[in-house]
Scaffold this active site. Structure first.
Site, PDB file in Angstrom:
ATOM      1  N   ARG A  55       1.978   6.102  -9.205  1.00  0.00           N
ATOM      2  CA  ARG A  55       2.084   7.391  -9.906  1.00  0.00           C
ATOM      3  C   ARG A  55       2.435   7.204 -11.371  1.00  0.00           C
ATOM      4  NH1 ARG A  55       2.474   7.964  -4.632  1.00  0.00           N
ATOM      5  NH2 ARG A  55       2.279   9.976  -3.593  1.00  0.00           N
ATOM      6  N   ARG A  65     -11.732   4.597   5.753  1.00  0.00           N
ATOM      7  CA  ARG A  65     -10.607   5.552   5.844  1.00  0.00           C
ATOM      8  C   ARG A  65     -11.036   6.936   5.356  1.00  0.00           C
ATOM      9  NH1 ARG A  65      -5.319   2.849   3.529  1.00  0.00           N
ATOM     10  NH2 ARG A  65      -4.463   4.776   4.387  1.00  0.00           N
ATOM     11  N   GLN A  76      -0.547  11.769  -0.107  1.00  0.00           N
ATOM     12  CA  GLN A  76      -1.733  11.411  -0.892  1.00  0.00           C
ATOM     13  C   GLN A  76      -2.605  12.634  -1.124  1.00  0.00           C
ATOM     14  OE1 GLN A  76      -3.607   8.123   1.110  1.00  0.00           O
ATOM     15  NE2 GLN A  76      -1.912   6.736   0.663  1.00  0.00           N
ATOM     16  N   ASP A 136       5.118   4.491   7.188  1.00  0.00           N
ATOM     17  CA  ASP A 136       4.713   3.107   6.916  1.00  0.00           C
ATOM     18  C   ASP A 136       5.628   2.084   7.587  1.00  0.00           C
ATOM     19  OD1 ASP A 136       2.644   4.064   5.377  1.00  0.00           O
ATOM     20  OD2 ASP A 136       3.724   3.856   3.478  1.00  0.00           O
ATOM     21  N   LYS A 192      -4.656   4.288   8.958  1.00  0.00           N
ATOM     22  CA  LYS A 192      -4.031   3.502   7.887  1.00  0.00           C
ATOM     23  C   LYS A 192      -4.903   2.272   7.597  1.00  0.00           C
ATOM     24  CE  LYS A 192      -0.626   6.260   7.148  1.00  0.00           C
ATOM     25  NZ  LYS A 192      -0.620   7.026   5.891  1.00  0.00           N
ATOM     26  N   ARG A 243       1.266  -4.563   6.279  1.00  0.00           N
ATOM     27  CA  ARG A 243       2.511  -4.223   6.979  1.00  0.00           C
ATOM     28  C   ARG A 243       2.535  -4.815   8.387  1.00  0.00           C
ATOM     29  NH1 ARG A 243       4.802  -1.264   3.074  1.00  0.00           N
ATOM     30  NH2 ARG A 243       3.525   0.335   2.080  1.00  0.00           N
TER      31      ARG A 243
HETATM   32  C1  S3P Z   1       1.568   7.255   0.259  1.00  0.00           C
HETATM   33  C2  S3P Z   1       1.541   8.203   1.245  1.00  0.00           C
HETATM   34  C3  S3P Z   1       1.404   7.892   2.673  1.00  0.00           C
HETATM   35  C4  S3P Z   1       1.723   6.428   2.963  1.00  0.00           C
HETATM   36  C5  S3P Z   1       1.051   5.516   1.979  1.00  0.00           C
HETATM   37  C6  S3P Z   1       1.523   5.808   0.565  1.00  0.00           C
HETATM   38  C7  S3P Z   1       1.669   7.674  -1.149  1.00  0.00           C
HETATM   39  O1  S3P Z   1       0.072   8.146   3.083  1.00  0.00           O
HETATM   40  O2  S3P Z   1       1.331   6.099   4.276  1.00  0.00           O
HETATM   41  O3  S3P Z   1       1.332   4.165   2.275  1.00  0.00           O
HETATM   42  O4  S3P Z   1       1.946   6.844  -2.027  1.00  0.00           O
HETATM   43  O5  S3P Z   1       1.458   8.879  -1.408  1.00  0.00           O
HETATM   44  P1  S3P Z   1      -0.423   9.629   3.508  1.00  0.00           P
HETATM   45  O6  S3P Z   1      -0.240  10.503   2.373  1.00  0.00           O
HETATM   46  O7  S3P Z   1      -1.865   9.456   3.874  1.00  0.00           O
HETATM   47  O8  S3P Z   1       0.415   9.992   4.680  1.00  0.00           O
END
Ligand code: S3P
Length: 449
Positions: free
Chosen positions: A42, A137, A184, A335, A362, A408
Site C-alpha cells: 500500500r 485466482r 483486497q 493467512d 489463495k 506460507r
Molecule cells: C491481503 C488481504 C487478504 C490476505 C492477503 C493480503 C491484503 O486477502 O489473504 O494475503 O494485503 O489486502 P483477501 O483480501 O483476498 O482476503
C-alpha cells in the site's frame, strides 16, 4: 537442519530448492520480523498516486513487494531503494503513465487486485498478468464491481482470470456490498473510488484488514468508516488528492506467526519478536492461540505512524487444546491458518476451522494442500468444503512434503518439521521468498539440535 537450502547459491533464482529439516531441541530468537507485506504494497501504491515524495521505512523487500515496485515504476513513478528504505516520487492525479509493456504481478494477489482498482480509473490502456498460480485466482470479484462503476476491464475465462486488459474509462461512484470480507477487493474499490465521480461505498460482512483506510487518511484523504451489523461500511468521495507521506512499516504479524507457533511447540524455546504490527484486524492469531491455552506476552504496545505495534514473547512447551475458528475471526487470521494448523496438530483434542472457503483461492488451495501435506507427516486432517477438522495429538513423523509453490505452506511445514521425528524434506521451499526471504537461514540460526 542437514541441508538448509540444497542447491545453494549456485542454483538459479527460480530453481525449486528443497530443504531438509530435523526436530529441534530448542529455539532461541530475539528478532524483528520483516516488514508487513500488506502495508508495504500500500505504501508503494499510494506513493505512486500521491503528489510529492513518499518515504517507506523498514519495508518488506520480497518477491511480492518487488512485483508491486515493478508495476509502480512501469506506471511512471520514480522509486529508489536506499539504505533499506524506498523513496517514491508520485505521479499525482491523472499523471499515471501508460505502461509500455505488460504489467506483471508475479505471485501477488494484493498487487493484482489493488492495481486493477487503480488502473480502472487511470485513463490508460494496460495489460496485467501474473505467474501460473495468480492466473488461476479469481479476478471477477474486482472486475464485476469495477465494471458497475463504468470501468472497461476484459479478462480471460469470461472476465474471471488474468491476463486482464484495461481501457480508459470514466468511473462513477457506486455502492458495493461484498459477499466475502476481502481487504483486497475493498481496497481495489476504494482506490478506484478515489478516481471516480461521486461517492463510493463498500460494505464488508466482517471487518477485513484496514491498512488501506488508515494509510489513505495519512496521505490526506477523507474516508468514513461505520460499523454496520457484524461488518463495516467504508465511504470515500472521488477527486481527492493524495500527498506523499512517511510510512513506517511494522513487522508482519503473518511472518511472526511462524515463530510464535514454533516458539510454543518446541520445548524450551524462547522467542522474542519486536515491533510486530498488532492492528486488531490482524491479531486473530493471538486470539486463536489464547483460546488454545497459549500464553503470548504482548509488551510495549504503542502506535507508530498510525499502526499499533508491540513486542511479542513466547516460551516453549506449553500445553495446547483444540479450538474453533469461524465467523469474524476468519478474516483476522486468514493467512495464518496453515501455521495454526501446526499448533492444532500438537494440541489435545480437535480444532475446527469453518467459514474459510477463501482458503481455496489463495496461492494454492490451502484446504486441500494442508490436508494432504500434513497428512504425509502422519497428521489426521479432514477437509471440509469451507474449512478443516484437525485431530490433534498424533505424533508427526518426517516425510517428503510439497510446498505447492505456496510460501506460507512451505514455512508452516518447516515449523511442523521441528516437532516431527526423523527427517522432513520440503520440496520447492524457495517460494518462502514471496513474503520472507530470510526465513530458512533465520530458522537454521535459531534452532538447537
Ligand atoms: C491481503 C488481504 C487478504 C490476505 C492477503 C493480503 C491484503 O486477502 O489473504 O494475503 O494485503 O489486502 P483477501 O483480501 O483476498 O482476503
Amino acid at each position: 537442519m542437514t541441508a538448509p537450502l540444497e542447491g545453494g547459491s549456485a542454483a538459479p533464482p527460480h530453481a525449486r530448492v528443497n530443504v531438509r529439516l530435523r526436530a529441534a531441541r530448542g529455539l532461541r530468537m530475539d528478532t524483528r520480523v520483516p516488514g508487513d507485506k500488506s502495508i508495504t504494497h500500500r505504501g508503494l501504491l499510494l506513493g505512486l498516486l500521491a503528489e510529492g515524495t513518499t518515504r517507506i521505512r523498514a519495508p518488506l523487500l520480497s518477491d511480492d513487494t518487488r512485483s508491486t515496485l515493478g508495476v509502480v515504476r512501469a506506471l511512471g513513478a520514480r522509486a529508489e531503494e536506499c539504505d533499506g528504505e524506498i523513496l517514491v516520487e508520485g505521479t499525482a492525479p491523472g499523471g499515471l503513465r501508460e505502461p509500455e509493456d505488460v504489467l506483471d504481478a508475479g505471485n501477488s494477489g494484493t498487487t493484482a487486485r489493488l492495481v486493477t482498482g487503480i488502473l480502472a480509473a487511470a485513463g490508460v490502456y494496460a495489460v496485467l498478468t501474473g505467474d501460473g498460480s495468480l492466473r488461476q485466482r479469481p479476478m471477477g470479484r474486482v472486475i464485476r464491481p469495477l465494471a458497475a462503476m463504468g470501468a472497461r476491464l476484459y479478462a480471460r475465462a469470461e472476465d474471471r482470470l488474468l491476463p486482464l486488459t484495461v481501457l480508459p474509462a470514466r468511473l462513477r461512484g457506486a455502492e458495493h456490498a461484498l459477499e466475502v470480507a476481502s481487504a483486497q477487493v475493498k481496497s481495489a474499490l476504494l482506490l478506484a473510488g478515489l478516481g471516480a465521480e461521486g461517492v463510493t461505498a463498500v460494505f464488508e460482512p466482517h471487518p477485513s484488514r484496514d491498512h488501506t483506510e488508515r494509510m489513505l487518511r495519512a496521505f490526506g484523504a477523507e474516508l468514513q468508516t461505520l460499523p454496520r451489523g457484524e461488518g463495516r461500511r467504508v465511504t470515500v468521495a472521488g477527486g481527492q488528492r493524495l500527498r506523499g507521506a512517511d510510512v513506517l512499516v511494522p513487522g508482519d504479524i503473518s511472518s511472526a506467526a511462524f515463530w510464535l507457533v514454533a516458539g510454543l511447540i518446541v520445548p524450551g524455546a524462547e522467542v522474542v519478536l519486536r515491533d510486530v504490527g498488532v492492528n486488531p484486524t490482524r491479531t486473530g492469531i493471538l486470539d486463536a492461540l489464547a483460546a488454545m491455552g497459549a500464553r503470548v506476552e504482548v509488551e510495549d504496545a504503542r502506535e507508530e505512524a498510525g499502526e499499533p505495534v508491540a513486542t511479542l514473547r513466547v516460551q516453549g512447551g506449553q500445553p495446547l487444546t483444540g479450538t474453533v475458528i469461524d465467523g469474524a475471526l476468519v478474516p483476522r487470521l486468514i493467512d495464518e491458518i496453515p501455521v495454526l494448523a501446526v499448533a492444532a496438530l500438537v494440541a489435545t483434542g480437535d480444532t475446527h476451522v469453518r467459514g474459510a472457503a477463501e482458503l481455496r483461492v489463495k496461492e494454492t488451495d490451502r484446504i486441500a494442500a494442508v490436508a494432504s501435506e500434513f497428512g504425509r507427516l502422519g497428521a489426521d486432517v479432514e477437509e471440509l468444503p469451507d474449512g478443516l477438522v484437525i485431530h490433534g495429538g498424533r505424533p508427526l513423523r518426517g516425510a517428503r512434503v510439497h510446498s505447492h509453490g505456496d510460501h506460507r505452506l512451505a514455512m508452516a511445514l518447516a515449523v511442523a518439521a521441528l516437532v516431527a521425528s526423523g527427517e522432513t524434506e520440503i520440496v520447492d521451499a524457495r517460494c518462502a521468498s514471496v513474503s520472507y526471504p530470510g526465513f530458512f537461514p533465520e530458522l537454521e540460526a535459531a534452532v538447537a539440535r
